[in-house]
Design a protein around this motif. Structure first.
Motif, mmCIF file in Angstrom:
data_model
loop_
_atom_site.group_PDB
_atom_site.id
_atom_site.type_symbol
_atom_site.label_atom_id
_atom_site.label_comp_id
_atom_site.label_asym_id
_atom_site.label_seq_id
_atom_site.Cartn_x
_atom_site.Cartn_y
_atom_site.Cartn_z
ATOM 1 N N ASN A 305 0.828 -1.196 0.000
ATOM 2 C CA ASN A 305 0.000 0.000 0.000
ATOM 3 C C ASN A 305 0.877 1.266 0.000
ATOM 4 N N PRO A 306 0.578 2.229 -0.898
ATOM 5 C CA PRO A 306 1.441 3.419 -1.008
ATOM 6 C C PRO A 306 1.166 4.417 0.108
ATOM 7 N N GLY A 307 1.929 4.340 1.176
ATOM 8 C CA GLY A 307 1.662 5.164 2.348
ATOM 9 C C GLY A 307 2.389 6.496 2.361
ATOM 10 N N LEU A 308 3.312 6.688 1.434
ATOM 11 C CA LEU A 308 4.141 7.902 1.479
ATOM 12 C C LEU A 308 4.308 8.476 0.073
ATOM 13 N N ILE A 309 3.988 9.754 -0.056
ATOM 14 C CA ILE A 309 4.185 10.459 -1.322
ATOM 15 C C ILE A 309 5.268 11.507 -1.107
ATOM 16 N N ILE A 310 6.242 11.536 -1.998
ATOM 17 C CA ILE A 310 7.339 12.508 -1.886
ATOM 18 C C ILE A 310 7.374 13.318 -3.170
ATOM 19 N N ALA A 311 7.285 14.640 -3.026
ATOM 20 C CA ALA A 311 7.278 15.472 -4.240
ATOM 21 C C ALA A 311 7.831 16.845 -3.937
ATOM 22 N N THR A 379 2.930 16.903 5.128
ATOM 23 C CA THR A 379 3.904 17.527 6.015
ATOM 24 C C THR A 379 5.045 18.086 5.164
ATOM 25 N N THR A 380 5.983 18.702 5.822
ATOM 26 C CA THR A 380 7.146 19.230 5.100
ATOM 27 C C THR A 380 8.311 18.243 5.184
ATOM 28 N N ALA A 381 9.230 18.393 4.266
ATOM 29 C CA ALA A 381 10.420 17.550 4.310
ATOM 30 C C ALA A 381 11.171 17.749 5.620
ATOM 31 N N ALA A 382 11.245 18.992 6.049
ATOM 32 C CA ALA A 382 11.974 19.278 7.292
ATOM 33 C C ALA A 382 11.350 18.516 8.459
ATOM 34 N N ALA A 383 10.016 18.551 8.526
ATOM 35 C CA ALA A 383 9.343 17.842 9.620
ATOM 36 C C ALA A 383 9.530 16.334 9.483
ATOM 37 N N PHE A 384 9.461 15.851 8.256
ATOM 38 C CA PHE A 384 9.622 14.414 8.046
ATOM 39 C C PHE A 384 11.017 13.956 8.470
ATOM 40 N N LEU A 385 12.017 14.752 8.092
ATOM 41 C CA LEU A 385 13.390 14.389 8.438
ATOM 42 C C LEU A 385 13.619 14.480 9.939
ATOM 43 N N ALA A 386 12.895 15.384 10.593
ATOM 44 C CA ALA A 386 13.119 15.580 12.026
ATOM 45 C C ALA A 386 12.394 14.528 12.861
ATOM 46 N N VAL A 402 4.819 14.263 1.572
ATOM 47 C CA VAL A 402 5.962 15.063 2.042
ATOM 48 C C VAL A 402 6.306 16.097 0.970
ATOM 49 N N ARG A 403 6.097 17.354 1.308
ATOM 50 C CA ARG A 403 6.423 18.458 0.391
ATOM 51 C C ARG A 403 7.897 18.817 0.548
ATOM 52 N N CYS A 404 8.625 18.734 -0.550
ATOM 53 C CA CYS A 404 10.049 19.076 -0.510
ATOM 54 C C CYS A 404 10.246 20.415 -1.214
#
Lengths: 510, 510
Positions: A305-311, A379-386, A402-404
């Protein structure tokens, strides 16, 4: 029509379990179903492993044709169960008829594919390396090689595939194909489905004149049967599909045995999907709609199941989100496999809702107290990485975008990922340069990469890898779906200077 | 002539280790040799793994031809070291010139064999599974598969093969062939030999224009470098040949990592040999003489040394024992690889001497304080079954004969055995019925079975298995010798619906 007894299947016979009893629960309404299933005691587990060990010595040397016919007989037996199996599986899992029938077709097809694989015999990897008595400085011996079955395999039924990854599913089919007896620890969420299929396997064993010890079906309300099985010295490999906690617990038991054994545990994956700017610009809304369909398929209860979108936060991303959000808002609530899974899903969604810098962008329709609604967050990339917790799988139809800010941030998000079963890319020709730079990294993170699609729908075929680096699986060198799965249960043996009379038949050609 | 600096090799350069120093000791006389070697600190280990990781992303995508040429360049470089290498290896190991030259030939041959294997490209296991858009109920995707390298590999040099299982030995050759960078932890018993070969590898890296991070050589007086390497998250597999204690310690570290990794440890084996009555009657004395030759070869310091003889107490057995005892009594004492190994051997022999129901039947000639004498013992099956310690490997030229009263007792002795690298059978045609009944059991106990021979002398070939169930190795599904060894460092990846532009080149055919 078979009367379900709730008994264990050991040595080809019904045996009443002597441990605690439990019942299946219909997840659509929470009501218990008949009969009561009785768990196996340690002695009953041991009886099954002793029989499996003795049967193994015979079974590993059966002819390819006999073994292929046995797999086909199991497939026939499952089909012969007819609607009784389908209806019981629907009641025990909450999955719709179409899904159960499709899964039955896959299960039967899988058994037949392995029958074909067995007949081909390529899995034996026969090698002939002739002697050269005149070689200097030393004569060269005659060496021949074949793969030999590992031994009895403990298979754990998976809650989310009551047929295709349960009693006679992929693990069982590939282990039997390799020549390994199988002892199944049934998943307690679908014991009736398990019992019906187990009986079909036992009948196939008998019809093919094979030793009854090559298959057993054990029930357990808890974890003890599984733990005992994995610790038993006669068990030589483990096939498991389930949670990370469950899989790592089995890995630990297996590694601490006097003789450690391989554990093939397929555990958790959030199956990241990377969206490239030109693809988003061209068809963001359409990709969003497909994503929503994949996310909600089977109530999101697929390992892929695709649980994570990164763009990258670019013009097309909003179109994607709007497409996905609109489709999800229309998605009906769905019954999940068990009350426990539904509760865990709700907790996971609540955890995402409460996480800092995470906002909800869409929710599916509500339903009965036994149903779950889809949920999409960003969420933001920064938040995801943190916050590494945002990488934890929420089993069900929950997704996180995840918005990069730029390609560098996207790269860092990708580098932070754990091992996955699949990673998807959505890319147009204009994105290929960027995508191709990423692929050498992605290969190290997942067992399967796919372009312009989603990972749900796992083809059972020779080129499939349903595996991936830890924690997606316990052993990234393996696949649990597709013909390569048979290799998990084999090891090579070399025969040096054997007279023909002593060689295994397959190695006798001179 | 190269001046040995005692430096580490990191990133293609000499780097002085900043941890404790040590020297090689000439085992023939106990004297230290120049120069002093300096151990690597944790920071130096990490520098090597960081460079290896970055180099990996480039190296895994090198062309087959480039990689093959690189392996051949290492082979050339080792030969070009000439007598300097041979003399240093003799001084550091106490092994005779003939053995070192033979081992150099094997090492060079192994590198060239893997070059050929790389050019063949079969290890990539390319699979093409075409799309079928018309398939019902769902279109079939295009799937392609290839094997991808695992990542940087930590290789531990073995004391008993200063060339063939050390810096550029089987583990290194197969890992490099797979596309994995290698970080070698040199064995502290032959650091000079390691440094010479390490320099040859570094020079080959440079000559082939490859990233310098694909190889590093680290020294350590103790265990910390090895432990740090195996725990480092950039290291993705381990190749080890050594003691059971060492191997299981590495297995534990690897299994407790955040991301567990495969450990290929070749650890201990007593290589049982079963003697059948007719073979013994026909040529007992002759088999005994061959056994003595195999037992004392290289001072018994082979993983495949035949440490255990199992036979029914029949007429021919005494002839075997007499033949072996007579030959062993003439066997000269030999220098062992290190003082520690020699001491451990003496302790092992003393332990056998002191064990109840064990008696010594022969001893080799005495020698200098730095040399060890062969030793042969016998015991009864009952005593062997009662005392599991008698199965523990005594590394060196010590053997134990187990007298069985009948075939049933022999069967029980065989069933009591742990996993082995090899099991030998000596059988005449009249023994074949009995032997063939045993073989299905023996297959489960060893990686290689051999008839009328001894396991010493491991052919480097496509049909060789130098592996076997635990505790012979950590992973009975693998071999550390022969072309199959490359598969230890690969994992499959599936590519779904990839446009040609994004596919790895090998998978682009339509």
């Amino acid at each position: 029509m078979m009367t379900l007894s709730g008994d264990l299947l050991i040595g080809g016979s019904n045996v009443r379990g002597a441990a605690a009893t439990f019942s299946a629960i219909n997840p659509a309404n929470g009501s218990p179903m008949k009969p009561s299933f009785a768990g196996a005691t340690r002695e009953q587990v041991e009886k099954a492993t002793i029989l499996a060990w003795h049967a193994f010595l015979v079974f590993k040397e059966t002819s390819l044709e006999d073994r292929a016919q046995f797999l086909e007989a199991i497939a026939e037996g499952i089909l012969a169960l007819g609607d009784e199996l389908v209806l019981r599986a629907i009641d025990e899992t909450g999955l719709p008829r179409g899904r159960i029938e499709g899964e039955r077709a896959r299960t039967v097809g899988q058994l037949r594919l392995f029958a074909k694989e067995v007949r081909d015999g390529n899995f034996r990897e026969l090698r002939f390396d002739p002697a050269d008595p005149d070689r200097k400085p030393a004569a060269k011996p005659d060496l021949r090689l074949r793969n030999v079955a590992l031994g009895p395999v403990a298979v754990f039924g998976a809650s989310n595939f009551p047929l295709a990854f349960s009693v006679a599913g992929g693990d069982t089919a590939s282990a039997l194909a390799a020549g390994c007896p199988v002892i199944v620890k049934a998943h307690s969420a679908h014991p009736g489905t398990s019992a019906l299929v187990g009986r079909a396997v036992v009948d196939a064993v008998a019809a093919c004149g094979l030793p009854p010890g090559i298959f057993a079906l054990l029930f357990d309300a808890g974890f003890e049967v599984g733990q005992t099985l994995v610790a038993d010295h006669r068990v030589r490999a483990v096939g498991f599909t389930g949670s990370r906690r469950g899989g790592t617990a089995l890995m630990k038991i297996a590694s601490e045995r006097k003789q450690p054994i391989p554990v093939y545990a397929e555990m958790s994956s959030i199956n990241p999907v990377i969206l490239y700017p030109n693809a988003l610009l061209d068809r963001g809304a359409e990709i969003g709609k497909s994503f929503a369909a994949s996310l909600t398929l089977g109530a999101g209860q697929f390992c892929t199941n695709p649980g994570l979108i990164i763009a990258i936060d670019d013009a097309g991303l909003d179109a994607f989100i709007e497409g996905a959000a609109t489709a999800l808002a229309e998605a009906p609530a769905q019954t999940m496999l068990t009350g426990g899974i539904c509760e865990a899903y709700r907790k996971g969604v609540a955890r995402l809702s409460a996480a800092s810098a995470v906002s909800q962008v869409s929710a599916g329709k509500g339903g009965t107290p036994h149903q779950a609604a889809a949920a999409l967050f960003e969420t933001t990339a920064a938040a995801f990485l943190a916050n590494p917790e945002l990488q934890e799988e929420v089993f069900g139809a929950a997704g996180l975008i995840v918005r990069c800010e730029n390609s560098e941030e996207l790269r860092r998000v990708v580098e932070s990922l754990e091992g996955q079963l699949t990673i998807g890319l959505h890319a147009d020709a204009k994105d290929f340069v960027a995508a191709s730079q990423m692929i050498p990294q992605l290969e190290l993170l997942a067992g399967r990469l796919l372009v312009n699609g989603f990972g749900t729908g796992v083809e059972v075929s020779p080129a499939m890898v349903h595996g991936g680096p830890y924690p997606a699986t316990s052993d990234g060198r393996s696949t649990s779906v597709g013909t390569l799965a048979i290799y998990r249960f084999l090891r090579p043996v070399s025969y040096q200077d054997f007279p023909a009379d002593l060689l295994p038949e397959a190695l006798r050609r001179s």
